[in-house]
Design a protein around this motif. Structure first.
Motif, short mmCIF file in Angstrom:
data_model
loop_
_atom_site.label_atom_id
_atom_site.label_comp_id
_atom_site.label_asym_id
_atom_site.label_seq_id
_atom_site.Cartn_x
_atom_site.Cartn_y
_atom_site.Cartn_z
N SER A 111 0.84 -1.20 0.00
CA SER A 111 0.00 0.00 0.00
C SER A 111 0.87 1.25 0.00
CB SER A 111 -0.91 0.01 1.22
OG SER A 111 -1.62 1.25 1.33
N SER A 112 0.32 2.32 -0.57
CA SER A 112 0.99 3.62 -0.51
C SER A 112 0.05 4.69 0.08
CB SER A 112 1.45 4.06 -1.91
OG SER A 112 0.34 4.16 -2.79
N GLU A 113 -1.06 4.24 0.69
CA GLU A 113 -2.03 5.19 1.26
C GLU A 113 -2.71 4.55 2.47
OE1 GLU A 113 -5.99 7.82 0.03
OE2 GLU A 113 -5.12 6.43 -1.43
N VAL A 114 -2.03 4.62 3.59
CA VAL A 114 -2.55 4.04 4.83
C VAL A 114 -3.17 5.15 5.67
CG1 VAL A 114 -1.91 2.93 7.00
CG2 VAL A 114 -0.98 2.08 4.84
N HIS A 115 -4.38 4.92 6.16
CA HIS A 115 -5.12 5.92 6.92
C HIS A 115 -5.32 5.46 8.36
CE1 HIS A 115 -7.32 8.30 3.49
NE2 HIS A 115 -6.03 8.15 3.25
N TYR A 116 -5.45 6.45 9.26
CA TYR A 116 -5.89 6.22 10.64
C TYR A 116 -7.42 6.27 10.68
CZ TYR A 116 -6.17 11.24 10.11
OH TYR A 116 -6.47 12.49 9.62
N ASP A 141 -8.63 1.63 13.57
CA ASP A 141 -8.92 0.73 12.45
C ASP A 141 -8.04 1.15 11.27
OD1 ASP A 141 -10.01 -0.99 10.57
OD2 ASP A 141 -11.83 0.19 10.29
N VAL A 142 -6.76 0.86 11.37
CA VAL A 142 -5.80 1.29 10.35
C VAL A 142 -6.15 0.62 9.02
CG1 VAL A 142 -3.36 1.45 9.76
CG2 VAL A 142 -4.06 1.53 12.17
N THR A 143 -6.18 1.43 7.95
CA THR A 143 -6.74 0.99 6.68
C THR A 143 -5.84 1.36 5.52
OG1 THR A 143 -8.99 1.30 7.53
CG2 THR A 143 -8.74 1.19 5.14
N ALA A 144 -5.55 0.38 4.67
CA ALA A 144 -4.86 0.65 3.40
C ALA A 144 -5.93 1.12 2.41
CB ALA A 144 -4.16 -0.60 2.90
N ARG A 145 -6.10 2.46 2.33
CA ARG A 145 -7.24 3.01 1.61
C ARG A 145 -7.18 2.71 0.11
NH1 ARG A 145 -11.03 3.94 4.69
NH2 ARG A 145 -10.03 5.61 5.87
N ASP A 146 -6.00 2.73 -0.47
CA ASP A 146 -5.90 2.42 -1.90
C ASP A 146 -6.29 0.98 -2.18
OD1 ASP A 146 -3.65 1.60 -0.48
OD2 ASP A 146 -2.21 2.19 -2.02
N LYS A 151 -7.87 -3.94 5.55
CA LYS A 151 -8.10 -3.66 6.97
C LYS A 151 -7.63 -4.79 7.89
CE LYS A 151 -12.01 -0.43 6.53
NZ LYS A 151 -11.67 0.56 7.57
N GLY A 152 -7.06 -5.85 7.30
CA GLY A 152 -6.69 -7.00 8.11
C GLY A 152 -5.22 -7.31 8.18
N PHE A 153 -4.37 -6.42 7.66
CA PHE A 153 -2.94 -6.71 7.68
C PHE A 153 -2.40 -6.63 9.10
CE2 PHE A 153 -3.41 -2.19 6.62
CZ PHE A 153 -2.55 -1.57 7.49
N ASP A 154 -1.26 -7.24 9.32
CA ASP A 154 -0.64 -7.27 10.65
C ASP A 154 -0.46 -5.86 11.19
OD1 ASP A 154 -0.52 -9.98 10.23
OD2 ASP A 154 1.68 -10.09 10.10
N THR A 155 -0.80 -5.68 12.46
CA THR A 155 -0.71 -4.43 13.24
C THR A 155 -1.74 -3.39 12.82
OG1 THR A 155 0.97 -3.22 11.92
CG2 THR A 155 1.77 -4.79 13.58
N SER A 156 -2.77 -3.78 12.06
CA SER A 156 -3.79 -2.81 11.61
C SER A 156 -4.91 -2.60 12.62
CB SER A 156 -4.39 -3.25 10.27
OG SER A 156 -5.14 -4.45 10.43
N CYS A 157 -4.78 -3.22 13.81
CA CYS A 157 -5.84 -3.05 14.82
C CYS A 157 -5.24 -2.80 16.20
CB CYS A 157 -6.74 -4.28 14.84
SG CYS A 157 -8.23 -4.07 15.86
#
Length: 253
Positions: free
Chosen positions: A101-106, A138-143, A155-161
């Motif tokens: 990902s190149s666009e991770v959101h909080y 809920d850390v999210t790879a928006r792209d 939304k399920g990658f390691d450390t995304s919660c």
């Protein structure tokens, strides 16, 4: 009561947070809290994720302004998805920026911690099955979320919660301030009273379909103001009456 899960000298236990000390609990809090009377300074332990959920059931687009900021309508029924147990991180743990990902959101969220096994919970019994509440991101790879029909990788990658810093058992979730800061700058500020569907609505809806187990977590959605995170950022989620969950973003190895 604030219940923390912690590590000390390689041992993991639960304790009740009182000021700058922990009163260690005998066993775990899902069978009732029995204090040992053994107290240790809070700054001598490493706080862990307050629970290790079997599953994290998350709700999307539960704040109207957040739905609109991403170009979506408020759904007629709750949008439900899962974050795996391997996505859970604790207070102070790093958020590893995924290489895909190149666009991770909080996304700052109130998290509901389930206290007992339950299914088909009637509205009047919801409070009976909830242990308490904690902060979540809920850390999210928006792209990736935009590109894929399912949200599992986004939304399920390691450390995304990240969850924490503890479970607050006595707070009323109906109208709490939810805030997110990045490097000390406020990015999100909303109130749980703005949720389209309340905690009670969500527990009833989810348990119509599945059994929830002690320690399972429900993420209740995020207010407007989501935006990007970058390697090196420090992101903090603060919820009124609960506390602050802080994590730093690092480059994934």
């Amino acid at each position: 009561m604030r219940i923390a899960r912690f590590s000390l000298d390689g041992n993991v236990a639960f304790g009740v947070v009182e000021g700058d000390e922990l009163d260690i609990i005998k066993g775990h809090p899902f069978a009732g809290v029995e204090r040992s009377g053994q107290r240790i300074p809070l700054d001598k332990v490493r706080l862990l994720p307050p629970v290790l959920p079997n599953k994290v059931v998350a709700i999307g687009r539960n704040y109207a302004e957040h739905a609109r900021e991403l170009g979506n309508d408020v759904p007629d029924v709750p949008v439900t998805f899962f974050k795996p147990s391997t996505s859970v991180a604790g207070p102070g743990d790093p958020i590893a920026y995924p290489g895909f990902s190149s666009e991770v959101h909080y996304e700052a969220e109130l998290a509901v911690v389930i206290g007992r096994m339950c299914k088909e919970v009637p509205r009047a019994r919801v409070r009976d099955v909830v242990l308490g509440y904690t902060c979540a991101n809920d850390v999210t790879a928006r792209d990736v979320q935009r590109a894929e029909n399912q949200w599992a990788r986004a939304k399920g990658f390691d450390t995304s919660c990240p969850l924490g810093p503890w479970v607050e058992t006595e707070v009323d979730p109906a109208d709490l301030a939810v805030q997110c800061t990045v490097n000390g700058e406020q990015r999100q500020l909303g109130r749980t009273s703005e949720m389209v569907r309340s905690v009670e609505d969500l527990v009833v809806h989810i348990t119509e379909a599945m059994t929830l187990l002690p320690g399972d977590v429900i993420l209740t959605g995020t207010p407007a103001g989501v935006g990007p995170l970058h390697v090196g950022d420090e992101v903090a989620v603060t919820i009124e009456g609960i506390g602050t969950l802080t994590n730093k973003v690092i480059k994934r190895d």
